[in-house]
Design a protein around this motif. Structure first.
Motif, short mmCIF file in Angstrom:
data_model
loop_
_atom_site.label_atom_id
_atom_site.label_comp_id
_atom_site.label_asym_id
_atom_site.label_seq_id
_atom_site.Cartn_x
_atom_site.Cartn_y
_atom_site.Cartn_z
N LEU A 167 1.02 -1.13 0.09
CA LEU A 167 0.00 0.00 0.13
C LEU A 167 0.98 1.30 -0.05
CD1 LEU A 167 -2.94 -0.53 2.39
CD2 LEU A 167 -3.06 0.01 0.05
N LYS A 168 0.53 2.45 -1.03
CA LYS A 168 1.27 3.19 -0.84
C LYS A 168 0.23 4.29 0.17
CE LYS A 168 2.46 7.55 -3.56
NZ LYS A 168 2.18 8.20 -5.03
N ILE A 169 1.23 4.72 1.09
CA ILE A 169 0.38 5.60 2.39
C ILE A 169 1.08 6.70 2.36
CG2 ILE A 169 -0.19 5.83 4.77
CD1 ILE A 169 0.04 2.60 4.77
N VAL A 192 -3.51 5.09 0.06
CA VAL A 192 -4.23 5.67 1.62
C VAL A 192 -3.37 6.75 1.76
CG1 VAL A 192 -4.64 5.07 3.72
CG2 VAL A 192 -4.62 3.05 2.14
N ARG A 193 -4.49 7.79 2.44
CA ARG A 193 -4.04 8.94 2.83
C ARG A 193 -4.26 8.83 4.40
NH1 ARG A 193 -2.32 13.83 1.57
NH2 ARG A 193 -2.62 15.70 3.09
N LEU A 194 -3.11 9.11 5.16
CA LEU A 194 -3.42 9.18 6.85
C LEU A 194 -3.07 10.50 7.14
CD1 LEU A 194 -3.98 7.52 9.39
CD2 LEU A 194 -1.40 6.79 9.21
N VAL A 195 -4.11 11.07 7.95
CA VAL A 195 -4.06 12.39 8.29
C VAL A 195 -4.28 12.34 9.78
CG1 VAL A 195 -4.92 14.79 8.39
CG2 VAL A 195 -5.08 13.36 6.36
N PHE A 196 -3.21 13.20 10.74
CA PHE A 196 -3.56 13.28 12.11
C PHE A 196 -3.43 14.83 12.36
CE2 PHE A 196 -1.17 13.70 16.34
CZ PHE A 196 -2.27 13.89 17.10
N GLU A 197 -4.19 15.71 12.85
CA GLU A 197 -4.18 16.90 13.11
C GLU A 197 -5.04 17.61 14.45
OE1 GLU A 197 -5.83 18.68 9.49
OE2 GLU A 197 -7.70 17.95 9.78
N VAL A 198 -4.45 18.43 14.98
CA VAL A 198 -5.06 18.97 16.22
C VAL A 198 -5.52 20.51 15.83
CG1 VAL A 198 -4.87 19.37 18.60
CG2 VAL A 198 -3.77 17.36 17.48
N GLU A 199 -6.61 20.74 15.79
CA GLU A 199 -6.91 22.15 15.43
C GLU A 199 -8.37 22.44 16.09
OE1 GLU A 199 -8.75 21.76 11.04
OE2 GLU A 199 -6.78 23.01 11.44
N LEU A 257 -8.31 12.44 13.23
CA LEU A 257 -7.61 11.23 12.45
C LEU A 257 -8.66 11.16 11.18
CD1 LEU A 257 -5.45 8.92 12.57
CD2 LEU A 257 -7.22 7.64 13.65
N GLU A 258 -7.92 10.82 10.05
CA GLU A 258 -8.72 10.41 8.86
C GLU A 258 -7.59 9.61 8.10
OE1 GLU A 258 -8.89 12.48 4.47
OE2 GLU A 258 -9.87 13.54 6.15
N VAL A 259 -8.51 8.29 7.78
CA VAL A 259 -7.82 7.54 6.87
C VAL A 259 -8.77 7.22 5.54
CG1 VAL A 259 -7.27 4.86 6.64
CG2 VAL A 259 -7.24 6.03 8.85
N ARG A 260 -8.26 7.80 4.41
CA ARG A 260 -8.97 7.57 3.32
C ARG A 260 -8.41 6.83 1.95
NH1 ARG A 260 -8.78 12.90 2.44
NH2 ARG A 260 -7.22 13.01 0.58
N ASP A 261 -8.83 5.88 1.62
CA ASP A 261 -8.37 4.95 0.47
C ASP A 261 -9.07 5.11 -1.11
OD1 ASP A 261 -10.64 2.92 -0.09
OD2 ASP A 261 -10.57 2.47 2.08
#
Length: 392
Positions: free
Chosen positions: A281-283, A320-327, A333-337
């Protein structure tokens, strides 16, 4: 006593009766049935139908009617379709004195036996607090000119019923959340017990047995070190191998409770390490360096771990795009495939077995929410949002 005084007394008596009916219980259907009969009796009409707007605001369901129409829940009217749907979408009353079929908005519903009635009045049930809740219809067999006073009375009744239905829905929603919370607590306790049993079995069947064997090898080496050094050395080599295996099993058992990578690298490093461990998987990573309370980091790590496992098992994705952010005082947390996707409204048995419940439960346990967006052929996006306190 004048006719006006008599009419006013009747209206007041009707409104009091409706207030009494709306205060007797939180059920939408019993309320609608009781109100329908009161309205028909007080207005001298032959039938009354109470249609309630669904939670999505797309259609109306017949919630209550006067006898002999025992068909609550069996009649659906889409918004904008038929007289009832038109009144709901335009928030305006409609009066038809005769010849309903000539009105382009009219749509016959056989089970309501519209051909038996000549005149009808339809008013929206709405209030400032509740907004539009539904539509109230009354019908007469004989031709009747509904007056402005009739419409004002029906509209006033509609406001009362709207407020009662709104309260009934709030009560139903609260009761549903309480039941869901009770089930969730039961599931958490069951999961904790299952985890304890698993850990105990791992320790007993793996670590404990290896430690016993390790002791045997060390004893053998101790007994033979003087007389047979080669044999003693062989036992020490075996003991070292067992020690290494035992260490790995202990680390795996501890990881089942709290991933050690979080202690070493924090959530950001843990997510990056998790991404590197997923083959084929390309993450793409977009990770904040923010640190969160320990229990929040563990929950988000496990959600990401399960989401990536689901992608591997079910999605057939390439990236897959894995995003972790605090605002804005919240962690996201986002996991998008880009995989096959699925119908999120389908029953669990047909939606690909994505195991979404456990991720949602983890999010709820730390006060967050989990949302899933997907459709066949368009990939899947899992988003967990956790509000953070001022000290985070």
């Amino acid at each position: 006593m004048t006719g006006g005084d008599t009419d006013l007394e009747r209206e007041n008596a009707l409104l009091l009766a409706i207030i009494q009916a709306t205060s007797e219980g939180p059920g939408v259907e019993p309320l609608a049935a009781a109100v329908a009969k009161l309205i028909a009796d007080a207005t001298g009409t032959d039938a009354c139908f109470v249609h309630v707007l669904d939670d999505a605001g797309r259609s109306l369901t017949l919630a209550g009617a006067t006898p002999p129409f025992d068909i609550a829940g069996q009649v659906l009217s889409p918004l904008g379709v038929g007289i009832t749907g038109w009144v709901a979408s335009h928030h305006e009353p409609v009066v038809i004195v005769e010849n309903k079929e000539a009105d382009p908005r009219y749509r016959p519903i056989p089970v309501l036996r519209g051909s038996e009635f000549t005149s009808m009045a339809s008013v929206p049930m709405a209030s400032d607090l509740a907004g539009l809740v539904g539509v109230l219809n009354v019908h007469t067999r004989e031709r009747r000119e509904f007056t402005e006073r009739d419409l004002r009375l029906l509209t006033m009744i509609g406001r009362l019923v709207a407020g009662a239905v709104h309260q009934a829905r709030l009560h139903r929603g609260l009761a549903g959340r309480e039941r869901a919370h009770e089930r969730f607590v039961e599931q958490v306790v069951a999961a904790q017990e299952a985890e304890r049993r698993r850990l105990a079995a791992d320790i007993h069947d793996g670590i404990s047995q290896r430690l016993v064997s390790l002791g045997y090898h060390l004893d053998a080496a101790d007994r033979t070190v003087a007389d047979d050094p080669a044999y003693a050395a062989e036992q020490i080599v075996l003991a070292r191998r067992l020690a290494d295996l035992t260490f790995e099993e202990a680390r795996a058992a501890i990881g089942g409770l709290r991933p050690p990578v979080l202690d070493d690298l924090g959530l950001t490093g843990g997510l990056a390490s998790l991404a590197r461990s997923v083959p084929n998987l390309k993450i793409v990573l977009d990770l904040s360096d923010a640190r969160l309370p320990e229990h929040v980091e563990v929950a988000l790590y496990r959600i990401a771990q399960e989401a990536l496992q689901n992608v591997q098992k079910h999605a057939g994705a390439a990236a897959v795009r894995l995003v972790f952010e605090v605002e804005h005082s919240a962690a996201r947390l986002e996991v998008r495939d880009d995989g096959a996707g699925f119908d999120v409204d389908a029953p669990p048995s047909t939606s690909g077995g994505y195991g979404l419940n456990s991720m949602a439960e983890r999010a709820e346990l730390i006060g967050g929410t989990l949302s899933v967006r997907s459709r066949p052929g368009s990939g899947t996006t899992v988003v967990a949002v956790v509000p953070l306190g001022a000290g985070c």
